[in-house]
Design a protein around this motif. Sequence first.
Motif, PDB file in Angstrom:
ATOM      1  N   LEU A   1       0.864  -1.177   0.000  1.00 14.50           N
ATOM      2  CA  LEU A   1       0.000   0.000   0.000  1.00 14.50           C
ATOM      3  C   LEU A   1       0.903   1.231   0.000  1.00 14.50           C
ATOM      4  CD1 LEU A   1      -2.983   0.931   0.282  1.00 14.50           C
ATOM      5  CD2 LEU A   1      -2.669   0.852   2.756  1.00 14.50           C
ATOM      6  N   THR A   2       0.784   2.062  -1.032  1.00 19.37           N
ATOM      7  CA  THR A   2       1.652   3.228  -1.119  1.00 19.37           C
ATOM      8  C   THR A   2       1.312   4.229  -0.012  1.00 19.37           C
ATOM      9  OG1 THR A   2       0.163   4.452  -2.578  1.00 19.37           O
ATOM     10  CG2 THR A   2       1.771   2.977  -3.624  1.00 19.37           C
ATOM     11  N   PRO A   3       2.275   5.049   0.420  1.00 22.91           N
ATOM     12  CA  PRO A   3       1.980   6.046   1.460  1.00 22.91           C
ATOM     13  C   PRO A   3       0.826   6.967   1.080  1.00 22.91           C
ATOM     14  CG  PRO A   3       4.352   5.853   1.139  1.00 22.91           C
ATOM     15  CD  PRO A   3       3.705   5.045   0.053  1.00 22.91           C
ATOM     16  N   GLU A   4       0.770   7.364  -0.201  1.00 28.55           N
ATOM     17  CA  GLU A   4      -0.290   8.285  -0.631  1.00 28.55           C
ATOM     18  C   GLU A   4      -1.660   7.633  -0.519  1.00 28.55           C
ATOM     19  OE1 GLU A   4       2.425   7.490  -2.342  1.00 28.55           O
ATOM     20  OE2 GLU A   4       3.569   9.347  -2.066  1.00 28.55           O
ATOM     21  N   ARG A   5      -1.771   6.382  -0.994  1.00 27.05           N
ATOM     22  CA  ARG A   5      -3.060   5.684  -0.911  1.00 27.05           C
ATOM     23  C   ARG A   5      -3.412   5.381   0.537  1.00 27.05           C
ATOM     24  NH1 ARG A   5      -4.447   1.220  -5.341  1.00 27.05           N
ATOM     25  NH2 ARG A   5      -4.736   3.154  -6.503  1.00 27.05           N
ATOM     26  N   HIS A   6      -2.407   5.076   1.342  1.00 26.96           N
ATOM     27  CA  HIS A   6      -2.611   4.805   2.765  1.00 26.96           C
ATOM     28  C   HIS A   6      -3.203   6.043   3.455  1.00 26.96           C
ATOM     29  CE1 HIS A   6      -0.736   2.334   6.294  1.00 26.96           C
ATOM     30  NE2 HIS A   6      -1.873   2.885   6.658  1.00 26.96           N
ATOM     31  N   ARG A   7      -2.575   7.221   3.224  1.00 26.54           N
ATOM     32  CA  ARG A   7      -3.063   8.460   3.849  1.00 26.54           C
ATOM     33  C   ARG A   7      -4.470   8.793   3.361  1.00 26.54           C
ATOM     34  NH1 ARG A   7       2.176  10.120   2.269  1.00 26.54           N
ATOM     35  NH2 ARG A   7       3.643  10.141   4.021  1.00 26.54           N
ATOM     36  N   ASP A   8      -4.705   8.644   2.063  1.00 29.69           N
ATOM     37  CA  ASP A   8      -6.015   8.964   1.501  1.00 29.69           C
ATOM     38  C   ASP A   8      -7.098   8.104   2.126  1.00 29.69           C
ATOM     39  OD1 ASP A   8      -7.814  10.245  -0.206  1.00 29.69           O
ATOM     40  OD2 ASP A   8      -7.568   8.745  -1.785  1.00 29.69           O
ATOM     41  N   ALA A   9      -6.803   6.812   2.320  1.00 28.54           N
ATOM     42  CA  ALA A   9      -7.783   5.909   2.932  1.00 28.54           C
ATOM     43  C   ALA A   9      -8.050   6.298   4.385  1.00 28.54           C
ATOM     44  CB  ALA A   9      -7.288   4.469   2.846  1.00 28.54           C
ATOM     45  N   LEU A  10      -7.001   6.626   5.126  1.00 29.08           N
ATOM     46  CA  LEU A  10      -7.192   7.048   6.519  1.00 29.08           C
ATOM     47  C   LEU A  10      -8.009   8.338   6.592  1.00 29.08           C
ATOM     48  CD1 LEU A  10      -3.628   6.337   7.954  1.00 29.08           C
ATOM     49  CD2 LEU A  10      -5.736   5.180   8.626  1.00 29.08           C
ATOM     50  N   ASP A  11      -7.719   9.278   5.690  1.00 25.01           N
ATOM     51  CA  ASP A  11      -8.452  10.554   5.695  1.00 25.01           C
ATOM     52  C   ASP A  11      -9.928  10.345   5.362  1.00 25.01           C
ATOM     53  OD1 ASP A  11      -6.123  11.879   6.299  1.00 25.01           O
ATOM     54  OD2 ASP A  11      -5.721  12.539   4.234  1.00 25.01           O
ATOM     55  N   THR A  12     -10.208   9.409   4.446  1.00 27.37           N
ATOM     56  CA  THR A  12     -11.580   9.202   3.977  1.00 27.37           C
ATOM     57  C   THR A  12     -12.390   8.290   4.894  1.00 27.37           C
ATOM     58  OG1 THR A  12     -10.808   9.436   1.688  1.00 27.37           O
ATOM     59  CG2 THR A  12     -12.983   8.458   2.013  1.00 27.37           C
ATOM     60  N   LEU A  13     -11.755   7.225   5.392  1.00 29.86           N
ATOM     61  CA  LEU A  13     -12.474   6.197   6.141  1.00 29.86           C
ATOM     62  C   LEU A  13     -12.276   6.287   7.640  1.00 29.86           C
ATOM     63  CD1 LEU A  13     -11.575   3.217   3.781  1.00 29.86           C
ATOM     64  CD2 LEU A  13     -13.684   4.562   3.778  1.00 29.86           C
ATOM     65  N   GLY A  14     -11.289   7.048   8.078  1.00 32.86           N
ATOM     66  CA  GLY A  14     -11.000   7.131   9.504  1.00 32.86           C
ATOM     67  C   GLY A  14      -9.956   6.101   9.919  1.00 32.86           C
ATOM     68  N   PRO A  15      -9.668   6.007  11.214  1.00 33.24           N
ATOM     69  CA  PRO A  15      -8.593   5.136  11.710  1.00 33.24           C
ATOM     70  C   PRO A  15      -9.015   3.658  11.780  1.00 33.24           C
ATOM     71  CG  PRO A  15      -9.632   6.260  13.537  1.00 33.24           C
ATOM     72  CD  PRO A  15     -10.283   6.806  12.287  1.00 33.24           C
ATOM     73  N   VAL A  16      -9.188   3.054  10.593  1.00 35.71           N
ATOM     74  CA  VAL A  16      -9.674   1.670  10.551  1.00 35.71           C
ATOM     75  C   VAL A  16      -8.727   0.726   9.803  1.00 35.71           C
ATOM     76  CG1 VAL A  16     -12.093   2.374  10.748  1.00 35.71           C
ATOM     77  CG2 VAL A  16     -11.065   2.091   8.469  1.00 35.71           C
ATOM     78  N   LEU A  17      -7.605   1.247   9.269  1.00 34.81           N
ATOM     79  CA  LEU A  17      -6.743   0.411   8.423  1.00 34.81           C
ATOM     80  C   LEU A  17      -5.718  -0.371   9.235  1.00 34.81           C
ATOM     81  CD1 LEU A  17      -8.000   1.975   6.072  1.00 34.81           C
ATOM     82  CD2 LEU A  17      -5.720   2.112   5.058  1.00 34.81           C
ATOM     83  N   PHE A  18      -5.728  -1.700   9.016  1.00 30.41           N
ATOM     84  CA  PHE A  18      -4.690  -2.585   9.540  1.00 30.41           C
ATOM     85  C   PHE A  18      -4.031  -3.230   8.317  1.00 30.41           C
ATOM     86  CE2 PHE A  18      -7.377  -1.912  13.090  1.00 30.41           C
ATOM     87  CZ  PHE A  18      -6.599  -2.085  14.234  1.00 30.41           C
ATOM     88  N   HIS A  19      -2.809  -2.802   8.027  1.00 29.70           N
ATOM     89  CA  HIS A  19      -2.134  -3.251   6.809  1.00 29.70           C
ATOM     90  C   HIS A  19      -1.181  -4.379   7.151  1.00 29.70           C
ATOM     91  CE1 HIS A  19       0.633  -2.256   3.150  1.00 29.70           C
ATOM     92  NE2 HIS A  19      -0.167  -3.272   2.910  1.00 29.70           N
ATOM     93  N   GLY A  20      -1.576  -5.609   6.799  1.00 34.86           N
ATOM     94  CA  GLY A  20      -0.767  -6.768   7.132  1.00 34.86           C
ATOM     95  C   GLY A  20       0.223  -7.117   6.042  1.00 34.86           C
TER      96      GLY A  20
END
Length: 499
Positions: free
Chosen positions: A295-314
Amino acid sequence: MPARDEPFPRAVLDVLGAAADRPVFEHGTRVVTGSEMLDLIARIATGLRAGGIGPGDGLALLLGVNAEAFATILAGHVVGARVVGVRPGLTEAQVRHLLGLDIAAVVTDAAGVTTAVTDTSGVAGVEGALVRLAVADLLAHSPEPPVRDTDDLTGHPAEPLRCEGRPGDIARLIHTSGSTGAPKACAQTYASMTNAWTARPDAWPPAVRELATRLDRYLVFGSLSSQVMFEYAVLTLTAGGTIVVAGDPADAITRLKATARVITVPGLAKLVAAQKRDPADLSSLKALLVSGSPLTPERHRDALDTLGPVLFHGYGQTETGMISMATPADPPGTVGKPPVDVEVRDGELFVRTPGQACGYWGDAGESAEVFVDGWVRTRDLGRFDAFGYLRLTGRVRDVVIVNANLHHIGPIEQVIALHPDVAEAYVVAVPDDETGEAVHAFVVPKADRAPELDELRELVTERLGAACAPVTVTAISEPPVAPSGKPDKRQLAEKINSA
């Protein structure tokens, strides 16, 4: 032996026993409690033993996503069998290959036959119907191995559950994408599965401990033979949550009030785009378990900004299980910090995990290349930053990852080169919004006529499956050459990216 000393899946059975009347599995209006799931497992285990299945025997499973499928996987391990899950997306030839791997019996249901070679491969319509008929015919007319139905197995009486797996025996074969023609089988022993942390809260690393608090309602879909899908399901039960079946995961978060689901990087991109365009009610969502590709840093940040603190990247592999996991609080672009019981050598990453595989079934040569002196060679590149976070930087292997499944490029090039109008073939993997990565083919024609894209797609699909089929084909007079004198695929990829 005393129950506390029994191997996997004893810890899971203990979790189900403690659940008692608590819902552990939900499929539409059907709700199964811990006690009812234990009863299902016991009856299926009795049926398997009555059919002569015991320690060391190969047991192939072609099953849908339901309570009986989950119970059958665990029952296979209870009797000590070598469990082989046949996932969706395989060709008929690949299914035949799996059923020929020293299999003593096949367990199936109607849903398992239907999905055995469809869904993720993109095979549909008339072709999909023909493939389903081919698999059904294979099962109906093959005297060896015998085929058993889950309905028949659940008709047996429940006997006391005793786990008979022998530590050094292979507990399961987890198959890779099959891009070399025959799927490669990672062999995991009963000792390894017993050592794994999933059903043992005292062994949970910090990231998993945090994730466990969010697994109230975890969605399962696709196939329970998926290593990721099954192990997060076990983690959910251990954390006190409920496994919830989602036939179509697209709207299941909202429809089923799910709190967690597995999602690929392309799936995450689609979800983020949909939320920006037409927001859905995702108020129940607590954890998106991102897996399958970086997961690229840009896509990671965009997902956190849009969906909130829900991402667990395994980050992990079929050969290793989980290597590390980033929580929503970890820096975007990292995959977290490996747990204390996971060893990682950076550069070209070599790892050791408690639950890693011991080799590839029936492939001593490939095993020797990947399983080296107790370490697993991931063939990924990575480094630790100044704060101890692991960052993935590339791949040693020449592969393409389509919908989180890894496919080797060499066999794809070999199949394309079989076309009568192709003199040379070169394949590159490039980013794709739909599938994460996609296959792009460059061909040197033998004469003036270049092959049509549809011709190459049909050829590759027949041999390797639809995921390996090119999405574009470009005719070139000769490939660009690197300073080493070898074809420079990086320049070819740049041609696509700059187009």
